[in-house]
Design a protein around this motif. Structure first.
Motif, PDB file in Angstrom:
ATOM      1  N   VAL A 150       0.845  -1.200   0.000  1.00  0.00           N
ATOM      2  CA  VAL A 150       0.000   0.000   0.000  1.00  0.00           C
ATOM      3  C   VAL A 150       0.875   1.241   0.000  1.00  0.00           C
ATOM      4  O   VAL A 150       0.624   2.199  -0.730  1.00  0.00           O
ATOM      5  CB  VAL A 150      -0.974   0.010   1.206  1.00  0.00           C
ATOM      6  CG1 VAL A 150      -1.626   1.369   1.365  1.00  0.00           C
ATOM      7  CG2 VAL A 150      -2.032  -1.065   1.045  1.00  0.00           C
ATOM      8  N   ARG A 160      -2.124  -1.045  -4.347  1.00  0.00           N
ATOM      9  CA  ARG A 160      -3.272  -1.473  -3.532  1.00  0.00           C
ATOM     10  C   ARG A 160      -3.863  -2.800  -3.985  1.00  0.00           C
ATOM     11  O   ARG A 160      -4.265  -3.613  -3.158  1.00  0.00           O
ATOM     12  CB  ARG A 160      -4.333  -0.379  -3.538  1.00  0.00           C
ATOM     13  CG  ARG A 160      -3.927   0.812  -2.710  1.00  0.00           C
ATOM     14  CD  ARG A 160      -5.082   1.781  -2.552  1.00  0.00           C
ATOM     15  NE  ARG A 160      -4.786   2.746  -1.533  1.00  0.00           N
ATOM     16  CZ  ARG A 160      -4.475   4.006  -1.789  1.00  0.00           C
ATOM     17  NH1 ARG A 160      -4.441   4.430  -3.026  1.00  0.00           N
ATOM     18  NH2 ARG A 160      -4.213   4.828  -0.804  1.00  0.00           N
ATOM     19  N   LEU A 206      -9.229  -1.702   2.842  1.00  0.00           N
ATOM     20  CA  LEU A 206      -8.581  -1.514   1.545  1.00  0.00           C
ATOM     21  C   LEU A 206      -9.602  -1.506   0.414  1.00  0.00           C
ATOM     22  O   LEU A 206      -9.513  -0.694  -0.505  1.00  0.00           O
ATOM     23  CB  LEU A 206      -7.536  -2.610   1.330  1.00  0.00           C
ATOM     24  CG  LEU A 206      -6.545  -2.412   0.205  1.00  0.00           C
ATOM     25  CD1 LEU A 206      -5.839  -1.065   0.296  1.00  0.00           C
ATOM     26  CD2 LEU A 206      -5.525  -3.541   0.215  1.00  0.00           C
ATOM     27  N   GLU A 262     -11.119   1.806   0.345  1.00  0.00           N
ATOM     28  CA  GLU A 262     -10.189   2.797  -0.211  1.00  0.00           C
ATOM     29  C   GLU A 262     -10.151   2.783  -1.732  1.00  0.00           C
ATOM     30  O   GLU A 262      -9.921   3.814  -2.355  1.00  0.00           O
ATOM     31  CB  GLU A 262      -8.773   2.549   0.312  1.00  0.00           C
ATOM     32  CG  GLU A 262      -8.457   3.251   1.589  1.00  0.00           C
ATOM     33  CD  GLU A 262      -6.982   3.183   1.921  1.00  0.00           C
ATOM     34  OE1 GLU A 262      -6.159   2.938   1.020  1.00  0.00           O
ATOM     35  OE2 GLU A 262      -6.665   3.387   3.092  1.00  0.00           O
TER      36      GLU A 262
END
Length: 114
Positions: A24, A29, A72, A75
């Motif tokens: 990350v 990602r 995640l 995100e």
């Protein structure tokens, strides 16, 4: 020589989470998500063969892995998947402290509408 290094059962999961954090940090990602998914698969396999306190520790680590997956996913604008992971985490691992935290996280999951 044997027994000088003692690692807990969940050390591999923690190592994979650390690697995901590094990915990350490097802006990768999707690769980090893959690493967390691999950690989850490994955690379920590991938990099957354990009992008692050792299994509980692995389940706690597994719930943390799933919470990081959800974070995640959120995100990278995959909120519905994040919500599903958190709900499943509570259902599957709600008997752990970290599993209960998944429900809290689901309640307060920030909206990332852009």
């Amino acid at each position: 020589m044997d027994g000088l290094l003692s690692l807990t059962e969940e050390w591999r999961l923690k190592a994979r989470v650390f690697r995901a954090f590094l990915l990350v940090g490097m802006g990768q990602r999707e690769m980090a998500l893959s690493e967390l998914q691999a950690a989850e698969r490994e955690g379920w396999q590991l938990a099957k063969g354990l009992q008692g306190e050792r299994q509980r520790r692995v389940k706690e680590a597994l719930a943390k892995v799933r919470r990081w997956q959800a974070h995640l996913l959120d995100e990278i604008d995959r909120r519905e998947e994040a919500e599903e992971v958190l709900l499943d985490t509570f259902i599957l691992l709600g008997d752990t402290t970290e599993g209960i935290k998944a429900l809290d996280m689901l309640t307060f999951l920030p909206s990332r509408r852009r």
